[in-house]
Scaffold this motif. Structure first.
Motif, PDB file in Angstrom:
ATOM      1  N   MET A 182       0.517  -1.022   0.327  1.00  0.00           N
ATOM      2  CA  MET A 182      -0.388   0.025   0.333  1.00  0.00           C
ATOM      3  C   MET A 182       0.713   1.236   0.513  1.00  0.00           C
ATOM      4  O   MET A 182       2.051   1.000   0.422  1.00  0.00           O
ATOM      5  CB  MET A 182      -0.706   0.176   1.137  1.00  0.00           C
ATOM      6  N   LEU A 183       1.039   2.762  -0.790  1.00  0.00           N
ATOM      7  CA  LEU A 183       1.706   3.396  -0.952  1.00  0.00           C
ATOM      8  C   LEU A 183      -0.320   4.806  -0.604  1.00  0.00           C
ATOM      9  O   LEU A 183      -0.650   4.607  -1.008  1.00  0.00           O
ATOM     10  CB  LEU A 183       1.444   4.448  -1.771  1.00  0.00           C
ATOM     11  N   LYS A 184       0.786   5.799   0.353  1.00  0.00           N
ATOM     12  CA  LYS A 184       0.414   6.422   1.251  1.00  0.00           C
ATOM     13  C   LYS A 184       1.035   7.595   0.244  1.00  0.00           C
ATOM     14  O   LYS A 184       2.423   8.151   0.095  1.00  0.00           O
ATOM     15  CB  LYS A 184       0.577   6.581   2.777  1.00  0.00           C
ATOM     16  N   ALA A 185      -0.344   9.068  -0.033  1.00  0.00           N
ATOM     17  CA  ALA A 185       0.390  10.312  -0.519  1.00  0.00           C
ATOM     18  C   ALA A 185       1.164  11.285   0.718  1.00  0.00           C
ATOM     19  O   ALA A 185       0.608  10.891   2.152  1.00  0.00           O
ATOM     20  CB  ALA A 185      -0.796  10.907  -0.716  1.00  0.00           C
ATOM     21  N   LYS A 186       2.353  11.973   0.855  1.00  0.00           N
ATOM     22  CA  LYS A 186       2.905  12.350   1.468  1.00  0.00           C
ATOM     23  C   LYS A 186       2.681  13.970   1.884  1.00  0.00           C
ATOM     24  O   LYS A 186       2.595  14.035   3.231  1.00  0.00           O
ATOM     25  CB  LYS A 186       4.356  12.732   0.733  1.00  0.00           C
ATOM     26  N   GLU A 187       1.554  14.853   1.162  1.00  0.00           N
ATOM     27  CA  GLU A 187       1.028  15.687   1.279  1.00  0.00           C
ATOM     28  C   GLU A 187      -0.588  15.266   1.677  1.00  0.00           C
ATOM     29  O   GLU A 187      -1.407  16.472   2.362  1.00  0.00           O
ATOM     30  CB  GLU A 187       0.570  16.335   0.786  1.00  0.00           C
ATOM     31  N   ALA A 188      -0.659  14.106   2.034  1.00  0.00           N
ATOM     32  CA  ALA A 188      -3.025  13.821   1.998  1.00  0.00           C
ATOM     33  C   ALA A 188      -2.878  12.188   2.682  1.00  0.00           C
ATOM     34  O   ALA A 188      -2.108  11.157   2.386  1.00  0.00           O
ATOM     35  CB  ALA A 188      -3.370  14.323   1.252  1.00  0.00           C
ATOM     36  N   ASN A 189      -4.003  12.372   3.232  1.00  0.00           N
ATOM     37  CA  ASN A 189      -4.535  10.727   3.464  1.00  0.00           C
ATOM     38  C   ASN A 189      -5.193  10.588   2.914  1.00  0.00           C
ATOM     39  O   ASN A 189      -6.278   9.658   2.422  1.00  0.00           O
ATOM     40  CB  ASN A 189      -5.186  10.619   4.999  1.00  0.00           C
ATOM     41  N   ILE A 190      -4.627   9.661   1.254  1.00  0.00           N
ATOM     42  CA  ILE A 190      -4.699   9.439   0.616  1.00  0.00           C
ATOM     43  C   ILE A 190      -3.842   7.803  -0.192  1.00  0.00           C
ATOM     44  O   ILE A 190      -2.682   8.510   0.018  1.00  0.00           O
ATOM     45  CB  ILE A 190      -4.432  10.471  -1.135  1.00  0.00           C
ATOM     46  N   TYR A 191      -4.407   6.963  -0.467  1.00  0.00           N
ATOM     47  CA  TYR A 191      -3.835   5.374  -0.019  1.00  0.00           C
ATOM     48  C   TYR A 191      -4.298   4.780  -1.090  1.00  0.00           C
ATOM     49  O   TYR A 191      -5.131   5.060  -2.305  1.00  0.00           O
ATOM     50  CB  TYR A 191      -4.551   5.059   1.063  1.00  0.00           C
ATOM     51  N   LYS A 192      -3.257   4.460  -2.059  1.00  0.00           N
ATOM     52  CA  LYS A 192      -3.473   3.374  -2.990  1.00  0.00           C
ATOM     53  C   LYS A 192      -2.900   1.782  -2.418  1.00  0.00           C
ATOM     54  O   LYS A 192      -1.973   1.976  -2.169  1.00  0.00           O
ATOM     55  CB  LYS A 192      -2.582   4.301  -4.233  1.00  0.00           C
ATOM     56  N   MET A 229      -7.519   3.345  -4.770  1.00  0.00           N
ATOM     57  CA  MET A 229      -7.121   4.315  -3.795  1.00  0.00           C
ATOM     58  C   MET A 229      -8.563   5.400  -3.032  1.00  0.00           C
ATOM     59  O   MET A 229      -9.621   5.178  -3.595  1.00  0.00           O
ATOM     60  CB  MET A 229      -7.182   5.799  -4.973  1.00  0.00           C
ATOM     61  N   PHE A 230      -8.529   5.640  -2.517  1.00  0.00           N
ATOM     62  CA  PHE A 230      -9.647   6.264  -1.331  1.00  0.00           C
ATOM     63  C   PHE A 230      -8.333   7.175  -0.614  1.00  0.00           C
ATOM     64  O   PHE A 230      -7.725   7.107   0.089  1.00  0.00           O
ATOM     65  CB  PHE A 230      -9.779   4.950  -0.177  1.00  0.00           C
ATOM     66  N   THR A 231      -9.388   7.723   0.218  1.00  0.00           N
ATOM     67  CA  THR A 231      -8.740   9.524   1.173  1.00  0.00           C
ATOM     68  C   THR A 231      -9.344   9.032   2.306  1.00  0.00           C
ATOM     69  O   THR A 231     -10.434   8.657   2.231  1.00  0.00           O
ATOM     70  CB  THR A 231      -9.274  10.845   0.347  1.00  0.00           C
ATOM     71  N   LEU A 232      -9.172   8.990   3.490  1.00  0.00           N
ATOM     72  CA  LEU A 232      -9.375   9.301   4.614  1.00  0.00           C
ATOM     73  C   LEU A 232      -9.012  10.638   5.457  1.00  0.00           C
ATOM     74  O   LEU A 232      -7.919  11.186   4.962  1.00  0.00           O
ATOM     75  CB  LEU A 232      -9.077   8.454   5.804  1.00  0.00           C
ATOM     76  N   SER A 233     -10.094  10.500   6.175  1.00  0.00           N
ATOM     77  CA  SER A 233      -9.995  12.614   6.886  1.00  0.00           C
ATOM     78  C   SER A 233      -8.695  12.949   8.022  1.00  0.00           C
ATOM     79  O   SER A 233      -7.539  11.423   8.069  1.00  0.00           O
ATOM     80  CB  SER A 233     -11.075  12.530   8.193  1.00  0.00           C
ATOM     81  N   ASP A 234      -7.806  13.818   7.978  1.00  0.00           N
ATOM     82  CA  ASP A 234      -6.719  13.760   9.006  1.00  0.00           C
ATOM     83  C   ASP A 234      -7.286  12.950   9.543  1.00  0.00           C
ATOM     84  O   ASP A 234      -5.548  12.572   9.884  1.00  0.00           O
ATOM     85  CB  ASP A 234      -6.817  15.536   8.936  1.00  0.00           C
TER      86      ASP A 234
END
Length: 97
Positions: free
Chosen positions: A1-11, A23-28
């Motif tokens: 699994m990869l995570k974006a550095k700038e946000a809680n976006i996962y791939k 891909m999905f995005t979680l809250s802060d």
């Protein structure tokens, strides 16, 4: 699994079929699902063509995320059709998540 550095976006690379990431995005605070657009799974053997997955929400228990899912297809009208639902996918995140 990869995570974006700038946000809680996962791939999730090659999640179901090679070459088709999810891909999905979680809250802060990683407690809520913010975004999960319908995404192609790479499975196109339905009577309607490509199967897409979309989460209808998320429940978090510790480091385990549960997503109630829908299997979607694009209808001739261009709208989404629900091919099936009522299943849950789980994802175990690393400790300390």
């Amino acid at each position: 699994m990869l995570k974006a550095k700038e946000a809680n976006i996962y791939k999730l690379e090659d999640c179901i079929t090679k070459g088709y990431p999810i891909m999905f995005t979680l809250s802060d605070d990683n407690q809520e699902l913010i975004g999960w657009d319908p995404q192609p799974t790479g499975y196109d053997k339905t009577d309607y063509g490509m199967l897409y997955f979309a989460a209808a929400g998320m429940e978090r228990k510790g480091n385990v995320l549960s997503f109630p899912m829908q299997g979607l297809v694009v209808l001739d009208s261009g709208k989404w059709g629900v091919l099936y639902q009522g299943f849950t996918e789980t994802l175990e995140m690393p400790e300390g998540f």
